[in-house]
Design a protein around this motif. Structure first.
Motif, PDB file in Angstrom:
ATOM      1  N   PRO A 158       0.601  -1.162  -0.085  1.00  0.00           N
ATOM      2  CA  PRO A 158       0.160   0.000  -0.119  1.00  0.00           C
ATOM      3  C   PRO A 158       1.061   1.462   0.089  1.00  0.00           C
ATOM      4  O   PRO A 158       1.928   1.364   0.544  1.00  0.00           O
ATOM      5  N   GLN A 159       0.514   2.413  -0.619  1.00  0.00           N
ATOM      6  CA  GLN A 159       1.018   3.473  -0.672  1.00  0.00           C
ATOM      7  C   GLN A 159       0.367   4.449   0.128  1.00  0.00           C
ATOM      8  O   GLN A 159      -0.722   4.941  -0.175  1.00  0.00           O
ATOM      9  N   TRP A 160       1.078   5.263   0.958  1.00  0.00           N
ATOM     10  CA  TRP A 160       0.527   6.474   1.744  1.00  0.00           C
ATOM     11  C   TRP A 160       1.296   7.678   1.324  1.00  0.00           C
ATOM     12  O   TRP A 160       2.699   7.591   1.413  1.00  0.00           O
ATOM     13  N   GLU A 161       0.565   8.708   1.035  1.00  0.00           N
ATOM     14  CA  GLU A 161       1.191  10.045   0.671  1.00  0.00           C
ATOM     15  C   GLU A 161       0.569  11.314   1.095  1.00  0.00           C
ATOM     16  O   GLU A 161      -0.628  10.839   1.096  1.00  0.00           O
ATOM     17  N   TRP A 162       0.955  12.153   1.323  1.00  0.00           N
ATOM     18  CA  TRP A 162       0.591  13.636   1.689  1.00  0.00           C
ATOM     19  C   TRP A 162       0.146  14.380   0.328  1.00  0.00           C
ATOM     20  O   TRP A 162       0.997  14.420  -0.448  1.00  0.00           O
ATOM     21  N   THR A 163      -0.726  15.288   0.406  1.00  0.00           N
ATOM     22  CA  THR A 163      -1.018  16.181  -0.622  1.00  0.00           C
ATOM     23  C   THR A 163      -1.189  17.428   0.305  1.00  0.00           C
ATOM     24  O   THR A 163      -1.616  17.371   1.673  1.00  0.00           O
ATOM     25  N   PHE A 164      -1.028  18.518  -0.350  1.00  0.00           N
ATOM     26  CA  PHE A 164      -1.031  19.816   0.368  1.00  0.00           C
ATOM     27  C   PHE A 164      -1.652  20.890  -0.392  1.00  0.00           C
ATOM     28  O   PHE A 164      -1.511  20.921  -1.595  1.00  0.00           O
ATOM     29  N   ASP A 165      -2.721  21.500   0.390  1.00  0.00           N
ATOM     30  CA  ASP A 165      -3.207  22.648  -0.395  1.00  0.00           C
ATOM     31  C   ASP A 165      -2.711  24.342   0.306  1.00  0.00           C
ATOM     32  O   ASP A 165      -2.353  24.073   1.703  1.00  0.00           O
ATOM     33  N   ASP A 166      -2.909  25.194  -0.246  1.00  0.00           N
ATOM     34  CA  ASP A 166      -2.787  26.299   0.101  1.00  0.00           C
ATOM     35  C   ASP A 166      -3.669  27.153   0.940  1.00  0.00           C
ATOM     36  O   ASP A 166      -4.923  26.337   0.953  1.00  0.00           O
ATOM     37  N   ALA A 167      -3.885  28.086   1.561  1.00  0.00           N
ATOM     38  CA  ALA A 167      -4.585  28.943   2.213  1.00  0.00           C
ATOM     39  C   ALA A 167      -6.211  29.149   1.470  1.00  0.00           C
ATOM     40  O   ALA A 167      -7.241  29.142   2.185  1.00  0.00           O
ATOM     41  N   ASP A 168      -5.945  29.295   0.141  1.00  0.00           N
ATOM     42  CA  ASP A 168      -7.098  29.351  -0.784  1.00  0.00           C
ATOM     43  C   ASP A 168      -7.856  28.053  -1.140  1.00  0.00           C
ATOM     44  O   ASP A 168      -8.831  28.066  -1.829  1.00  0.00           O
TER      45      ASP A 168
ATOM     46  N   LEU B  82      -5.745  18.204   7.655  1.00  0.00           N
ATOM     47  CA  LEU B  82      -4.951  18.704   8.767  1.00  0.00           C
ATOM     48  C   LEU B  82      -4.697  20.020   8.327  1.00  0.00           C
ATOM     49  O   LEU B  82      -3.722  20.176   7.560  1.00  0.00           O
ATOM     50  N   VAL B  83      -4.989  21.041   9.373  1.00  0.00           N
ATOM     51  CA  VAL B  83      -4.441  22.324   9.138  1.00  0.00           C
ATOM     52  C   VAL B  83      -3.157  22.610   9.734  1.00  0.00           C
ATOM     53  O   VAL B  83      -3.003  22.147  10.997  1.00  0.00           O
TER      54      VAL B  83
ATOM     55  N   ALA C 167       7.952  23.385   8.691  1.00  0.00           N
ATOM     56  CA  ALA C 167       8.856  23.504   7.507  1.00  0.00           C
ATOM     57  C   ALA C 167       7.696  23.579   6.165  1.00  0.00           C
ATOM     58  O   ALA C 167       7.882  24.567   5.252  1.00  0.00           O
ATOM     59  N   LEU C 168       6.803  22.913   6.209  1.00  0.00           N
ATOM     60  CA  LEU C 168       5.785  22.787   5.296  1.00  0.00           C
ATOM     61  C   LEU C 168       4.866  23.900   5.298  1.00  0.00           C
ATOM     62  O   LEU C 168       4.603  24.388   4.414  1.00  0.00           O
ATOM     63  N   ALA C 169       4.459  24.334   6.491  1.00  0.00           N
ATOM     64  CA  ALA C 169       3.609  25.434   6.630  1.00  0.00           C
ATOM     65  C   ALA C 169       4.518  26.657   6.232  1.00  0.00           C
ATOM     66  O   ALA C 169       3.819  27.705   5.639  1.00  0.00           O
ATOM     67  N   ALA C 170       5.849  26.757   6.520  1.00  0.00           N
ATOM     68  CA  ALA C 170       6.489  28.051   6.263  1.00  0.00           C
ATOM     69  C   ALA C 170       6.506  28.099   4.795  1.00  0.00           C
ATOM     70  O   ALA C 170       6.807  29.342   4.328  1.00  0.00           O
ATOM     71  N   GLY C 171       6.862  26.808   4.102  1.00  0.00           N
ATOM     72  CA  GLY C 171       6.678  26.831   2.603  1.00  0.00           C
ATOM     73  C   GLY C 171       5.254  27.247   1.806  1.00  0.00           C
ATOM     74  O   GLY C 171       5.168  27.132   0.576  1.00  0.00           O
ATOM     75  N   GLY C 172       4.271  27.527   2.586  1.00  0.00           N
ATOM     76  CA  GLY C 172       3.136  27.708   2.057  1.00  0.00           C
ATOM     77  C   GLY C 172       2.017  26.701   2.067  1.00  0.00           C
ATOM     78  O   GLY C 172       0.841  26.861   1.560  1.00  0.00           O
TER      79      GLY C 172
ATOM     80  N   LEU D 241      -1.433  22.191  -3.975  1.00  0.00           N
ATOM     81  CA  LEU D 241       0.277  22.558  -4.447  1.00  0.00           C
ATOM     82  C   LEU D 241       0.956  21.466  -4.928  1.00  0.00           C
ATOM     83  O   LEU D 241       0.877  20.375  -4.515  1.00  0.00           O
ATOM     84  N   ASP D 242       1.721  21.910  -5.997  1.00  0.00           N
ATOM     85  CA  ASP D 242       2.652  20.914  -6.575  1.00  0.00           C
ATOM     86  C   ASP D 242       3.856  20.533  -5.724  1.00  0.00           C
ATOM     87  O   ASP D 242       4.671  19.705  -6.071  1.00  0.00           O
ATOM     88  N   ARG D 243       4.223  21.728  -5.037  1.00  0.00           N
ATOM     89  CA  ARG D 243       5.426  21.613  -4.313  1.00  0.00           C
ATOM     90  C   ARG D 243       4.966  22.137  -2.849  1.00  0.00           C
ATOM     91  O   ARG D 243       4.327  23.270  -2.831  1.00  0.00           O
ATOM     92  N   PRO D 244       5.590  21.482  -1.691  1.00  0.00           N
ATOM     93  CA  PRO D 244       6.274  20.411  -1.685  1.00  0.00           C
ATOM     94  C   PRO D 244       5.562  19.303  -1.883  1.00  0.00           C
ATOM     95  O   PRO D 244       4.377  19.072  -2.118  1.00  0.00           O
ATOM     96  N   THR D 245       6.486  18.075  -2.075  1.00  0.00           N
ATOM     97  CA  THR D 245       5.821  16.714  -2.543  1.00  0.00           C
ATOM     98  C   THR D 245       6.181  15.861  -1.295  1.00  0.00           C
ATOM     99  O   THR D 245       7.053  15.854  -0.567  1.00  0.00           O
ATOM    100  N   SER D 246       5.474  14.923  -1.038  1.00  0.00           N
ATOM    101  CA  SER D 246       5.517  14.017   0.163  1.00  0.00           C
ATOM    102  C   SER D 246       6.221  12.430  -0.654  1.00  0.00           C
ATOM    103  O   SER D 246       5.704  12.240  -1.543  1.00  0.00           O
ATOM    104  N   PRO D 247       7.030  12.153   0.305  1.00  0.00           N
ATOM    105  CA  PRO D 247       7.576  10.823  -0.039  1.00  0.00           C
ATOM    106  C   PRO D 247       6.308   9.680  -0.002  1.00  0.00           C
ATOM    107  O   PRO D 247       5.585  10.089   0.714  1.00  0.00           O
TER     108      PRO D 247
END
Length: 70
Positions: A5-15, A65-66, A43-48, A19-25
């Motif tokens: 199984p593969q687990w990974e994170w996706t990230f959204d901006d405040a709007d 998760l916020v 570090a992720l939050a600081a990066g947007g 986001l295509d960066r950062p990427t999750s392992p």
């Protein structure tokens, strides 16, 4: 052949935009994925990244998760 199984994170901006960066392992278990986020969230939050979503084989596995605290 064993497919793990593969687990990974996706990230959204405040709007709410994905986001295509950062990427999750990619992780083979939920514990390792959650531990990584626990170590990297500042570090992720600081990066947007404002919201993180854990996916399991492409399907949301946990509530979003916020990361940014005003």
């Amino acid at each position: 052949m064993v497919v793990r199984p593969q687990w990974e994170w996706t990230f959204d901006d405040a709007d709410g935009g994905r986001l295509d960066r950062p990427t999750s392992p990619a992780f083979t278990n939920q514990y390792d994925a959650e531990q990584w986020l626990g170590e990297q969230w500042r570090a992720l939050a600081a990066g947007g990244a404002h919201v993180a979503q854990l996916l399991h084989d492409g399907t949301p596995a946990t509530p979003p998760l916020v990361l940014h605290v005003p």
